[in-house]
Design a protein around this motif. Structure first.
Motif, PDB file in Angstrom:
ATOM      1  N   VAL A  48       0.942  -1.207  -0.008  1.00 45.78           N
ATOM      2  CA  VAL A  48       0.100  -0.085   0.077  1.00 45.78           C
ATOM      3  C   VAL A  48       0.924   1.208   0.027  1.00 45.78           C
ATOM      4  N   LEU A  62      -7.492   0.935  -5.759  1.00 49.87           N
ATOM      5  CA  LEU A  62      -6.619   1.903  -4.642  1.00 49.87           C
ATOM      6  C   LEU A  62      -6.809   3.266  -4.805  1.00 49.87           C
ATOM      7  N   THR A  64      -5.809   6.191  -2.245  1.00 49.21           N
ATOM      8  CA  THR A  64      -5.149   6.416  -0.686  1.00 49.21           C
ATOM      9  C   THR A  64      -5.829   7.600  -0.146  1.00 49.21           C
ATOM     10  N   SER A  69      -8.691   0.604  -0.499  1.00 50.98           N
ATOM     11  CA  SER A  69      -7.706  -0.385  -0.831  1.00 50.98           C
ATOM     12  C   SER A  69      -8.359  -1.564  -0.524  1.00 50.98           C
TER      13      SER A  69
END
Length: 237
Positions: A48, A62, A64, A69
């Motif tokens: 990640v 994904l 962030t 995620s």
């Protein structure tokens, strides 16, 4: 189609990449330590990043910034590592079946197709420790494909193989590309693998995208460089 933008600081490398591709087979090409495998890990969910976004076939894996995620199991990614990573206590048959049963999609016809394409029938009752390096990689590729992935990630799949085994596995990968329609990302630092398998090439250097070109342009550039080097050698000689 894949879209990604990643920023991540490793101990010895800062990765800052952004790319978009509609190619069916995309090669990440560059020297060892350039950050190629870290990009694969971010796609698969094994890493990640500190900041990033990954979109695959219109689905967000994904983001962030939004706190998104997807877990590894939900990403439907087939990952083939350099060393294959087969289960040593299972036969080839059960290593292959693991991919399908893990998804609860056991399909005898699909199993037979993969076994045929990778020429694994003579190996089905053997254990991994009895296989050659090339045979182990073919089994690992088959296991990944039997998980019915939306994307297949190949991390230097021919590294460490002797010349004959390397040629055999490369031939099988060519055949899979012809017969199956699976989006594939290949990580390699070998131009011949790029030429044999890729449709588009992203050159990665020191954690950055240097160039993104169709494979024909990549090969033309390589050929021009090689001609130049040969000419310099003749001049110097």
């Amino acid at each position: 189609m894949i879209e990604l933008a990643l920023r991540h600081a490793l101990a010895d490398l800062d990765i800052d990449v952004s790319l978009r591709s509609d190619a069916r087979t995309l090669a990440l090409f560059g020297n060892s330590g350039a950050g190629k495998t870290s990009i694969l890990h971010a796609i698969a969910g094994l890493l990640v990043p500190q900041a990033g976004r990954v979109m695959l076939d219109g689905e967000l894996l994904l983001d962030t910034a939004r706190g998104v995620s997807l877990p590894i199991a939900q990403r439907r990614i087939g990952y083939v590592f350099q060393d294959g990573r087969l289960f040593p206590h299972l036969s080839v048959r059960h290593n292959l079946a693991y991919g399908a049963t893990a998804r609860d999609i056991a399909q005898p016809r699909e199993f037979s197709t993969i076994v045929e394409l990778l020429e694994l029938a003579p190996l089905l009752e053997r254990r991994p420790h009895t296989l050659s390096g090339g045979e182990r990689q073919r089994v690992a590729i088959g296991r990944a494909l039997l998980s019915h992935p939306r994307a297949l990630l190949l991390d230097e799949p021919l590294t460490g193989l002797h010349a004959e085994a390397r040629t055999q596995v490369l031939d099988h990968l060519r055949r899979l590309k012809r017969e199956l329609r699976v989006f594939t990302v290949l990580v390699t630092h070998h131009a011949d693998e790029v030429g044999a398998l890729a449709d588009e090439v992203v050159r990665i250097d020191a954690g950055r995208v240097v160039r993104q070109v169709p494979v024909a342009e990549f090969l033309a550039r390589r050929a021009a460089v090689e001609r130049g080097l040969r000419a310099e050698g003749r001049t110097e000689g």
